[in-house]
Design an enzyme around this catalytic site. Structure first.
Site, short mmCIF file in Angstrom:
data_model
loop_
_atom_site.label_atom_id
_atom_site.label_comp_id
_atom_site.label_asym_id
_atom_site.label_seq_id
_atom_site.Cartn_x
_atom_site.Cartn_y
_atom_site.Cartn_z
N LYS A 45 0.82 -1.21 0.00
CA LYS A 45 0.00 0.00 0.00
C LYS A 45 0.85 1.26 0.00
O LYS A 45 0.35 2.35 -0.29
CB LYS A 45 -0.96 -0.01 1.19
CG LYS A 45 -2.02 -1.09 1.06
CD LYS A 45 -3.13 -0.91 2.06
CE LYS A 45 -4.25 -1.91 1.85
NZ LYS A 45 -3.92 -3.26 2.33
C1 LIG Z 1 -4.64 -4.35 1.91
C2 LIG Z 1 -3.92 -5.63 1.86
C3 LIG Z 1 -4.36 -6.69 1.06
C4 LIG Z 1 -5.64 -6.60 0.25
O1 LIG Z 1 -5.53 -5.71 -0.83
P1 LIG Z 1 -6.82 -5.21 -1.60
O2 LIG Z 1 -6.35 -4.24 -2.60
O3 LIG Z 1 -7.71 -4.58 -0.56
O4 LIG Z 1 -7.48 -6.41 -2.18
C5 LIG Z 1 -3.61 -7.84 1.00
N1 LIG Z 1 -2.50 -7.99 1.73
C6 LIG Z 1 -2.05 -7.01 2.53
C7 LIG Z 1 -0.82 -7.23 3.34
C8 LIG Z 1 -2.74 -5.80 2.61
O5 LIG Z 1 -2.29 -4.83 3.41
#
Ligand SMILES: *Cc1c(COP(=O)(O)O)cnc(C)c1O
Length: 433
Positions: free
Chosen positions: A107
């Site tokens: 993210k």
């Molecule tokens: C947010 C997150 C996900 C999920 O991602 P999405 O885009 O919401 O499907 C998967 N793994 C980790 C470690 C995350 O922080």
């Protein structure tokens, strides 16, 4: 590029407005009017291009004239200024390591890009009011957003997270920065947090008093740059056939960005949405019935989402047609027990330490490969295992070494405000800013 609302009750808008608003006035998600095609000259020469050049080429059509070339080059360069290696785990199975950024999760990419775009737009217009970025997190979003927006002029950040349901490093990442970053610890689930945030955006009295925007993956400026690393993976891909890509999925923003990259020309054999017990989409692909449910808690908690907000964008990518979608997307649901077993096995036999989210993807890819012999693929390893030390240590029997980039956090003091699952409590906290 123009963006329309998936609820079709709002006027089209440009990248700047879509980024600032987050969500359309009719509460729909913004969606690009067309899918730009990446030039063949770029697709066929990924190896000889820099990551910055690739990222710029991919994102420029979506930004249009909202950000001038030089500023967009700077933003893109700052967004991808850490390694994103494709590492082999074993024959036919690779891991795209997205955890080398400042908060050790994928993210970081979306948050860094969005914060810099918003910072650019805020600097451009002499706003009276500060913009408040309001975000619900099940774990990783909060840290990435807090880090990405820390000290950005003209921006206040309010993060809602479910009390006791995020790991201690995750909690420290969002509660220890201070300055323009505030954490609200909600005595409920992630879905409760998300519901409160949605209610705030839908409250016209509140939004006329305060200038609110979202930094959840519904924001186009977070969603779209997630395409970058699918291209970086292909840059490093040496197998004969196009890859199968397994994405640990919660709100489905990450996999949706991959599918968008594919429709822009990136060669991909198949996508796998790897889910934990929250398997609304897995069920949908089997039954054609989309039935959102309250989220259940699992050890891959960043995927504990009962009603994935970006799934509607995936459906739009395929013009709401089930057949074509099913051709390109499969989904598997992996239990906590299996996830733990996979972490243990892969650590023992391949000497590779997966985090619980990566482990869900690993197992899903394995299940697909059992049905499609010879299909090489990679998982998106979305977080560093140290973010989930309890599970990983329990399973492997060894402590996870804490990278120096986060070790200092452990001694810092947590500062949060505890609130009940109550819209009035949220409103009060927002008016206090
Ligand atoms: C947010 C997150 C996900 C999920 O991602 P999405 O885009 O919401 O499907 C998967 N793994 C980790 C470690 C995350 O922080």
């Amino acid at each position: 590029m123009k963006y329309y609302s998936l609820n079709h009750q709002s006027p089209v808008t440009n990248f700047k407005e879509a980024t600032i608003k987050g969500q359309a006035p009719d509460k729909g998600l913004y969606f690009p009017e067309y899918i730009p095609q990446v030039p063949q000259a770029v697709l066929q020469n990924l190896q000889s291009l820099s990551r910055e050049e690739i990222a710029y080429t991919v994102i420029q059509p979506y930004v249009g004239d909202a950000i001038p070339e030089n500023d967009l080059h700077r933003i893109v360069t700052e967004t991808v200024n850490f390694p994103i290696p494709l590492v082999q785990i074993k024959e036919g199975v690779f891991s795209l390591e997205l955890f080398h950024g400042p908060t050790l999760a994928f993210k970081d990419i979306g948050a860094r890009f969005m914060s810099r775009c918003l910072g650019y737009f805020m600097g451009q217009q002499q706003q009276q009011k500060k913009v408040i970025v309001l975000v619900a997190t099940s774990g990783d979003t909060g840290g990435a957003v807090a880090n990405g927006f820390y000290d950005v002029e003209g921006v206040e950040v309010v993060i809602l997270y479910p009390s006791g349901k995020v790991s201690s490093i995750q909690e420290k990442q969002l509660t220890t920065l201070g300055k323009n970053i505030r954490a609200l610890e909600v005595t409920g689930t992630f879905d409760d947090c998300q519901q409160l945030v949605k209610q705030a955006f839908a409250d016209s009295a509140l939004t006329s008093d305060l200038f609110l925007t979202s930094a959840n993956s519904i924001n186009v400026a977070r969603w779209l740059p997630q395409q970058f690393y699918y291209f970086f993976a292909l840059q490093q891909w040496k197998e004969k056939e196009a890859p199968v890509i397994a994405v640990p999925s919660g709100n489905f923003g990450n996999i949706c960005a991959g599918m968008l990259a594919h429709l822009s020309g990136l060669p991909v054999k198949h996508f796998i949405a790897a889910c934990n017990a929250n398997d609304v989409v897995t069920q949908y692909l089997h039954t054609q019935q989309y039935q959102p449910r309250p989220a259940v808690a699992t050890i891959s908690n960043a995927m504990d989402v009962g009603n994935p907000s970006n799934f509607i964008r995936i459906q739009e990518l395929y013009q709401q047609q089930f057949g074509p979608l099913q051709q390109v997307l499969s989904s598997y649901c992996i239990s906590d027990d299996t996830t733990k077993q996979v972490i243990k096995e892969v650590a023992a036999t391949e000497d590779y330490l997966l985090d619980p989210h990566g482990a869900v993807a690993y197992k899903a890819l394995q299940q697909y490969q059992q049905q499609h012999a010879g299909a090489a693929g990679f998982i998106l390893e979305t977080a560093h295992p140290v973010k989930f030390p309890d599970v990983v240590e329990e399973v492997t029997g060894k402590p996870v070494p804490v990278p120096p980039s986060v070790a200092y956090l452990l001694d810092k003091e947590k500062k949060s405000k505890v609130i009940a699952v109550s819209y009035d409590a949220l409103k009060e906290a927002l008016y206090e800013i």
